[in-house]
Design a protein around this motif. Sequence first.
Motif, PDB file in Angstrom:
ATOM      1  N   VAL A  23       1.385   1.212 -10.311  1.00  0.00           N
ATOM      2  CA  VAL A  23       0.614   2.454 -11.201  1.00  0.00           C
ATOM      3  C   VAL A  23       1.782   3.472 -11.846  1.00  0.00           C
ATOM      4  O   VAL A  23       0.993   3.472 -12.494  1.00  0.00           O
ATOM      5  N   PRO A  60      -4.394   4.427  -5.319  1.00  0.00           N
ATOM      6  CA  PRO A  60      -3.645   3.275  -5.134  1.00  0.00           C
ATOM      7  C   PRO A  60      -3.633   1.909  -4.601  1.00  0.00           C
ATOM      8  O   PRO A  60      -4.349   1.431  -3.660  1.00  0.00           O
ATOM      9  N   ALA A 102       4.384   1.273  -1.589  1.00  0.00           N
ATOM     10  CA  ALA A 102       4.702   1.834  -3.081  1.00  0.00           C
ATOM     11  C   ALA A 102       3.215   1.789  -3.368  1.00  0.00           C
ATOM     12  O   ALA A 102       3.831   2.782  -4.422  1.00  0.00           O
ATOM     13  N   SER A 103       2.414   1.796  -3.602  1.00  0.00           N
ATOM     14  CA  SER A 103       1.652   2.482  -4.443  1.00  0.00           C
ATOM     15  C   SER A 103       1.286   3.452  -4.094  1.00  0.00           C
ATOM     16  O   SER A 103       1.153   4.516  -5.107  1.00  0.00           O
ATOM     17  N   SER A 104       0.789   3.893  -3.378  1.00  0.00           N
ATOM     18  CA  SER A 104       0.851   5.324  -3.276  1.00  0.00           C
ATOM     19  C   SER A 104       1.452   5.984  -3.379  1.00  0.00           C
ATOM     20  O   SER A 104       1.872   7.439  -3.847  1.00  0.00           O
ATOM     21  N   GLN A 116       0.406  -1.227   0.103  1.00  0.00           N
ATOM     22  CA  GLN A 116      -0.390  -0.220  -0.250  1.00  0.00           C
ATOM     23  C   GLN A 116       0.824   0.974  -0.251  1.00  0.00           C
ATOM     24  O   GLN A 116       0.595   2.615  -0.474  1.00  0.00           O
TER      25      GLN A 116
END
Lengths: 269, 269, 269, 269
Positions: free
Chosen positions: B109, B124, A105-107, A103
Amino acid sequence: MAKSKFEYVRDFEADDTCLPNCWIVVRLDGRNFHRFSEQHEFKKPNDDRALHLMTKCAQTVMQELEDIAIAYGQSDEYSFVFKKKSRWFKRRASKFMTHVVSQFASSYVFYWKDYFKDQQLLYPPGFDGRIVLYPSNQNLKDYLSWRQADCHINNLYNTVFWMLVQRSGLTPVQAQDRLQGTLAGDKNEILFSEFNINYNNEPLMYRKGTVLIWQKTNEVTTKKIKLPKEAEEKEVEVTRIRTKVVPLHCDIIGDQFWEEYPEILAEDS
Amino acid sequence: MAKSKFEYVRDFEADDTCLPNCWIVVRLDGRNFHRFSEQHEFKKPNDDRALHLMTKCAQTVMQELEDIAIAYGQSDEYSFVFKKKSRWFKRRASKFMTHVVSQFASSYVFYWKDYFKDQQLLYPPGFDGRIVLYPSNQNLKDYLSWRQADCHINNLYNTVFWMLVQRSGLTPVQAQDRLQGTLAGDKNEILFSEFNINYNNEPLMYRKGTVLIWQKTNEVTTKKIKLPKEAEEKEVEVTRIRTKVVPLHCDIIGDQFWEEYPEILAEDS
Amino acid sequence: MAKSKFEYVRDFEADDTCLPNCWIVVRLDGRNFHRFSEQHEFKKPNDDRALHLMTKCAQTVMQELEDIAIAYGQSDEYSFVFKKKSRWFKRRASKFMTHVVSQFASSYVFYWKDYFKDQQLLYPPGFDGRIVLYPSNQNLKDYLSWRQADCHINNLYNTVFWMLVQRSGLTPVQAQDRLQGTLAGDKNEILFSEFNINYNNEPLMYRKGTVLIWQKTNEVTTKKIKLPKEAEEKEVEVTRIRTKVVPLHCDIIGDQFWEEYPEILAEDS
Amino acid sequence: MAKSKFEYVRDFEADDTCLPNCWIVVRLDGRNFHRFSEQHEFKKPNDDRALHLMTKCAQTVMQELEDIAIAYGQSDEYSFVFKKKSRWFKRRASKFMTHVVSQFASSYVFYWKDYFKDQQLLYPPGFDGRIVLYPSNQNLKDYLSWRQADCHINNLYNTVFWMLVQRSGLTPVQAQDRLQGTLAGDKNEILFSEFNINYNNEPLMYRKGTVLIWQKTNEVTTKKIKLPKEAEEKEVEVTRIRTKVVPLHCDIIGDQFWEEYPEILAEDS
């Protein structure tokens, strides 16, 4: 297709349940962020954009995942503390670790452009994570104190180091040699006498890192409603209590913080 | 600031070294991808954009991390197989898991817009991961067979289910009822007699999932070089052997695949 | 009495299941056996009574517990190898370890008097145990080879050491100094030239330790039976095939032993 | 002999360090003690000889091993509680478990004849052990309460059951049927009305089990000493403070016990 013939392989997965009644800490670190920060031209010793992005990601983690009581971050690391009594995913260590880092890393990529307006993200960064259990409140406070003490020590060093490089024109190696063996007092003195900087006036975010806690806030909004006996809609103010993740830049080593927010360590929190 | 006073907390971190001489598998799954796929309007039963994005992320993971011998993906999951003899990060389970999922999540992403050109990413996404050890080659092959058998079973079901919904106008509940208790043969029959679809002609990527392996490729480039005794630069062709991650959509349950690529399971690979 | 109120404490017990398809080795060592052997006047460098008692205990362990394929012992240690496919106690590590050491320890006291006829047991001895998993047959063979090589190295050293002390009248410190830095060849030479001992003629049990394996034996007994049409009982010989634990003192480092007893490593054993 | 070639097998041993700052409980149970007690003609429902032997073994364990703060036993089980701060054998779980059960098992055979004077030990008994960690004092107290509540429930049942069998002549199956579904009050009533037994007057050791704690005792001995200016030796009394393991048969579920012996749970104990 005989799926059942192969399903025995599920038995090879080990149980990684965390011991009950312990604080569960997941600490995340940027992978190769020394190189990453150079390639993305982070300001030295502290880049506000990068620090705020880290905090935005940590807030997202706290909001998306469950049972995180407090988080603490500095530089390219963040620690997330799950409640002692959490039963999230049956306390499986792998679930805690992988949900936090994925979470985050994607953010990081998702919110990058909100903080680095003029700097394009060149490649997707990696993070690693680890999990540690702390049986007592004192152990947990000592863990967080360890990280904040680490923040202070690194930031003091980096502040002087980069002053010597950026203002006095020393090479990195020369700056390193100059600081070899100096104590905190020596570094404060160099900052003050050579650069007229009082370290204690440096921004709290740099010196203390960032603490994320849950806080109740009154959110006042206006709503249009139509009352039974009136023809027209009417605007009314509605106050909702919301719980939000709030960043603080304060000392968490002393007792004051914990006395001010006793609910963080409360047994049944 | 007495950092040392707190440093005892480091001793609470447990050793999570993976048993030597075992295959280390990290399987990653999308978190709440049912909801995620609806919100981002994934085509049903298979969305090529989403599948290709998953594979792009998995390729990035294989290239950025070390010692991954093979990967297998389908739907919103991917399994990464680290070599038996890998000494990466001293075989610490947390390192394997968190590096895989964080690299995958940030890549998801980062590369989203290359695959979903007309569909903005709304938030995300999260992924979870787990780690499993397999002592023998047969165990590992059975693990991968289990996942590919799972792919087949789900894809056959989904293919019929969505035909019934999209073409025959059944509600999801009606379609589910219709398929209750049917065997593979029944589903093939429905596809053929009602929709004129031969399941075996469906795309291999849907039916078999995606296998990622390392392959040597000859890369031919042209370079301009200036030879000693000549005035002008001259274009020459240069052939470099590069090792690349290549996607395949083939059966890995039978022996043929493993006989064709013996190096994957080779002891000293 | 509200037992249920307290039963939550059961959830604190961790799962310690051994990875499937691995050899499970439990190695046991005498606790403080240096002191124990002195107090019980063990003959140096090897005491046959003590070695035979160890082996008797190990045989008892193999007979009382389940799924032990082979055991190897030397000095005050014994290793027990549970079958790869064993499902005994759901492969819980604590069960394997504690059953082995407790059965061994109680047997040691129980059978003491059969081996030490003139020497009373002064106090109950302790043993420790550990568990190690080996994924492949080669790993297991290398483990056993490691222990047998250790036996050889220690026994050669001890044989010379005690000769120097017992026959040449050196003090232990002098004997130690004399052997400092010597290689195997040097020790063999001292034994031969000074004590007229050819090390290779020393008893196999000392040099190779003890291997315990299961062997089928024909056991011939006589039974009195009464046949239908005869008045008198009649004695007949009955041959039963029994499986017994048999001690061997042979090399297990080379291939010969494993070729002779292929059933030990057989997959479905 | 190339020992080093094989030594890699040592790396397969996993680290099993117990989380710091937790109470470490090792619980031991007799293996197949139902059968063992029948073969050795244990008196039912409680055999004093067997209970005292168990306690003698547990005392030996506490004296021979380190850092055991308290132990609790009933029937054929004993729990040993190692101090939160114990660093014994680097807190390795296997060491704790195997030392406890092996010392207990060897002591059981060693001391058997002191308690079972007319009953020979027929074979060496086995014990199993497990390890559980408890982070807080309350968790530990609840664990011990769980075991004592279990003692009470079983002993009440067994007391009535064996009265029905021994005095009323019921078969075991009839006695079992009679007790099916009865509550504690019902069992007390049967004991009182049918056998004139007030359960609360039954021996404490049966109803509460045995608690072992460390206690300081004054040990007065007489020594002969020769004073400087006197010709004769003279007898003097010498008082030594010794710490001994003392058995108690008291309630440990309520607060009183813990208030009386606060040192057991004391942080720095």
